[in-house]
Design a protein around this motif. Structure first.
Motif, PDB file in Angstrom:
ATOM      1  N   ASP A 286       0.822  -1.210   0.000  1.00 17.36           N
ATOM      2  CA  ASP A 286       0.000   0.000   0.000  1.00 17.36           C
ATOM      3  C   ASP A 286       0.857   1.262   0.000  1.00 17.36           C
ATOM      4  OD1 ASP A 286      -2.306  -1.512  -0.062  1.00 17.36           O
ATOM      5  OD2 ASP A 286      -2.895  -1.088   2.009  1.00 17.36           O
ATOM      6  N   ASP A 287       1.920   1.272   0.805  1.00 11.41           N
ATOM      7  CA  ASP A 287       2.811   2.432   0.818  1.00 11.41           C
ATOM      8  C   ASP A 287       3.492   2.621  -0.534  1.00 11.41           C
ATOM      9  OD1 ASP A 287       2.188   3.160   3.399  1.00 11.41           O
ATOM     10  OD2 ASP A 287       3.966   2.223   4.291  1.00 11.41           O
ATOM     11  N   ALA A 288       3.861   1.519  -1.176  1.00  8.39           N
ATOM     12  CA  ALA A 288       4.475   1.613  -2.503  1.00  8.39           C
ATOM     13  C   ALA A 288       3.482   2.193  -3.503  1.00  8.39           C
ATOM     14  CB  ALA A 288       4.966   0.235  -2.960  1.00  8.39           C
ATOM     15  N   MET A 289       2.217   1.788  -3.411  1.00  9.12           N
ATOM     16  CA  MET A 289       1.197   2.355  -4.303  1.00  9.12           C
ATOM     17  C   MET A 289       1.050   3.849  -4.064  1.00  9.12           C
ATOM     18  SD  MET A 289      -1.952  -0.312  -4.505  1.00  9.12           S
ATOM     19  CE  MET A 289      -1.618  -2.049  -4.302  1.00  9.12           C
ATOM     20  N   ARG A 290       1.002   4.243  -2.793  1.00  9.97           N
ATOM     21  CA  ARG A 290       0.859   5.675  -2.465  1.00  9.97           C
ATOM     22  C   ARG A 290       2.038   6.482  -2.997  1.00  9.97           C
ATOM     23  NH1 ARG A 290      -0.673   3.241   2.474  1.00  9.97           N
ATOM     24  NH2 ARG A 290      -2.917   3.331   2.740  1.00  9.97           N
ATOM     25  N   ARG A 291       3.235   5.967  -2.825  1.00  8.95           N
ATOM     26  CA  ARG A 291       4.421   6.690  -3.311  1.00  8.95           C
ATOM     27  C   ARG A 291       4.452   6.749  -4.834  1.00  8.95           C
ATOM     28  NH1 ARG A 291       9.812   5.064  -0.303  1.00  8.95           N
ATOM     29  NH2 ARG A 291      10.575   6.417  -1.946  1.00  8.95           N
ATOM     30  N   TYR A 292       4.023   5.688  -5.491  1.00 12.49           N
ATOM     31  CA  TYR A 292       3.954   5.675  -6.952  1.00 12.49           C
ATOM     32  C   TYR A 292       2.976   6.747  -7.428  1.00 12.49           C
ATOM     33  CZ  TYR A 292       3.456   3.885 -11.720  1.00 12.49           C
ATOM     34  OH  TYR A 292       3.436   3.763 -13.087  1.00 12.49           O
ATOM     35  N   ILE A 293       1.799   6.783  -6.824  1.00 16.96           N
ATOM     36  CA  ILE A 293       0.775   7.774  -7.180  1.00 16.96           C
ATOM     37  C   ILE A 293       1.324   9.187  -6.987  1.00 16.96           C
ATOM     38  CG2 ILE A 293      -1.476   8.717  -6.495  1.00 16.96           C
ATOM     39  CD1 ILE A 293      -2.176   5.702  -5.722  1.00 16.96           C
ATOM     40  N   ALA A 294       1.961   9.434  -5.854  1.00 19.04           N
ATOM     41  CA  ALA A 294       2.528  10.757  -5.572  1.00 19.04           C
ATOM     42  C   ALA A 294       3.594  11.130  -6.589  1.00 19.04           C
ATOM     43  CB  ALA A 294       3.102  10.793  -4.155  1.00 19.04           C
ATOM     44  N   GLU A 295       4.426  10.177  -6.970  1.00 25.00           N
ATOM     45  CA  GLU A 295       5.494  10.432  -7.953  1.00 25.00           C
ATOM     46  C   GLU A 295       4.882  10.815  -9.304  1.00 25.00           C
ATOM     47  OE1 GLU A 295       9.558  10.579  -9.109  1.00 25.00           O
ATOM     48  OE2 GLU A 295       8.902   9.925  -7.128  1.00 25.00           O
ATOM     49  N   VAL A 296       3.861  10.088  -9.732  1.00 20.88           N
ATOM     50  CA  VAL A 296       3.203  10.393 -11.009  1.00 20.88           C
ATOM     51  C   VAL A 296       2.553  11.774 -10.940  1.00 20.88           C
ATOM     52  CG1 VAL A 296       1.326   9.724 -12.578  1.00 20.88           C
ATOM     53  CG2 VAL A 296       2.899   7.986 -11.690  1.00 20.88           C
ATOM     54  N   GLU A 297       1.890  12.082  -9.833  1.00 20.98           N
ATOM     55  CA  GLU A 297       1.276  13.403  -9.679  1.00 20.98           C
ATOM     56  C   GLU A 297       2.323  14.505  -9.747  1.00 20.98           C
ATOM     57  OE1 GLU A 297      -0.944  13.073  -6.044  1.00 20.98           O
ATOM     58  OE2 GLU A 297      -2.611  12.064  -7.031  1.00 20.98           O
ATOM     59  N   ASP A 298       3.483  14.289  -9.127  1.00 21.97           N
ATOM     60  CA  ASP A 298       4.573  15.277  -9.184  1.00 21.97           C
ATOM     61  C   ASP A 298       5.063  15.483 -10.611  1.00 21.97           C
ATOM     62  OD1 ASP A 298       4.429  15.627  -6.455  1.00 21.97           O
ATOM     63  OD2 ASP A 298       6.217  14.425  -6.006  1.00 21.97           O
ATOM     64  N   ILE A 299       5.187  14.404 -11.357  1.00 20.42           N
ATOM     65  CA  ILE A 299       5.647  14.487 -12.743  1.00 20.42           C
ATOM     66  C   ILE A 299       4.682  15.352 -13.563  1.00 20.42           C
ATOM     67  CG2 ILE A 299       5.922  13.165 -14.894  1.00 20.42           C
ATOM     68  CD1 ILE A 299       7.063  10.892 -13.036  1.00 20.42           C
ATOM     69  N   PHE A 300       3.384  15.107 -13.417  1.00 21.60           N
ATOM     70  CA  PHE A 300       2.410  15.877 -14.177  1.00 21.60           C
ATOM     71  C   PHE A 300       2.333  17.323 -13.709  1.00 21.60           C
ATOM     72  CE2 PHE A 300       1.081  11.709 -15.581  1.00 21.60           C
ATOM     73  CZ  PHE A 300       0.827  11.938 -16.923  1.00 21.60           C
ATOM     74  N   ALA A 301       2.519  17.559 -12.426  1.00 20.48           N
ATOM     75  CA  ALA A 301       2.511  18.933 -11.904  1.00 20.48           C
ATOM     76  C   ALA A 301       3.688  19.718 -12.489  1.00 20.48           C
ATOM     77  CB  ALA A 301       2.574  18.932 -10.376  1.00 20.48           C
ATOM     78  N   LEU A 302       4.851  19.099 -12.564  1.00 19.93           N
ATOM     79  CA  LEU A 302       6.027  19.766 -13.141  1.00 19.93           C
ATOM     80  C   LEU A 302       5.835  20.037 -14.618  1.00 19.93           C
ATOM     81  CD1 LEU A 302       8.941  17.854 -11.376  1.00 19.93           C
ATOM     82  CD2 LEU A 302       8.267  20.232 -11.041  1.00 19.93           C
ATOM     83  N   GLN A 303       5.208  19.120 -15.331  1.00 20.17           N
ATOM     84  CA  GLN A 303       4.970  19.309 -16.760  1.00 20.17           C
ATOM     85  C   GLN A 303       3.991  20.450 -17.007  1.00 20.17           C
ATOM     86  OE1 GLN A 303       3.781  15.506 -18.315  1.00 20.17           O
ATOM     87  NE2 GLN A 303       5.874  14.737 -18.378  1.00 20.17           N
ATOM     88  N   ARG A 304       3.000  20.595 -16.153  1.00 17.93           N
ATOM     89  CA  ARG A 304       2.039  21.693 -16.318  1.00 17.93           C
ATOM     90  C   ARG A 304       2.711  23.042 -16.113  1.00 17.93           C
ATOM     91  NH1 ARG A 304      -1.504  18.096 -13.681  1.00 17.93           N
ATOM     92  NH2 ARG A 304      -1.048  19.025 -11.680  1.00 17.93           N
ATOM     93  N   ARG A 305       3.687  23.100 -15.212  1.00 16.04           N
ATOM     94  CA  ARG A 305       4.391  24.360 -14.933  1.00 16.04           C
ATOM     95  C   ARG A 305       5.374  24.745 -16.014  1.00 16.04           C
ATOM     96  NH1 ARG A 305       6.235  22.706  -9.239  1.00 16.04           N
ATOM     97  NH2 ARG A 305       4.271  21.924  -8.532  1.00 16.04           N
ATOM     98  N   ALA A 306       5.822  23.729 -16.762  1.00 14.28           N
ATOM     99  CA  ALA A 306       6.859  23.979 -17.781  1.00 14.28           C
ATOM    100  C   ALA A 306       6.285  24.649 -19.017  1.00 14.28           C
ATOM    101  CB  ALA A 306       7.506  22.664 -18.183  1.00 14.28           C
TER     102      ALA A 306
END
Length: 92
Positions: A72-92
């Motif tokens: 479950d923690d691995a799933m949560r961290r994976y989700i957070a990592e993907v969200e961070d990637i998309f957040a950075l792309q939106r800012r670029a």
């Protein structure tokens, strides 16, 4: 299926379908791969395996470093990592 598992699968699909994998760093890809394996399979085999392919060895070693993390923690961290990637792309 749990809500967490559905969100995890949606994050995997989002990353795959948007072609964002080409826009992530090698370090992010390695982390995502290890988190994906930990979420799906739990801890990696503890024995040192021999790999002809250095990339495959790096991926396995990244997974080994997550030993002890719950699925479950691995799933949560994976989700957070993907969200961070998309957040950075939106800012670029």
């Amino acid at each position: 299926m749990s809500d967490l598992k559905q969100i995890f699968e949606a994050a995997m699909s989002r990353l795959r379908l948007t072609g964002s994998r080409s826009a992530i760093t090698q370090e992010q890809a390695l982390r995502l791969h290890a988190l994906h394996l930990q979420a799906l399979h739990g801890d990696a085999a503890s024995q040192r395996m021999t790999f002809a392919d250095l990339d495959e060895r790096s991926r396995h070693e990244a997974w080994i470093r997550l030993r002890g993390m719950s699925r479950d923690d691995a799933m949560r961290r994976y989700i957070a990592e993907v969200e961070d990637i998309f957040a950075l792309q939106r800012r670029a």
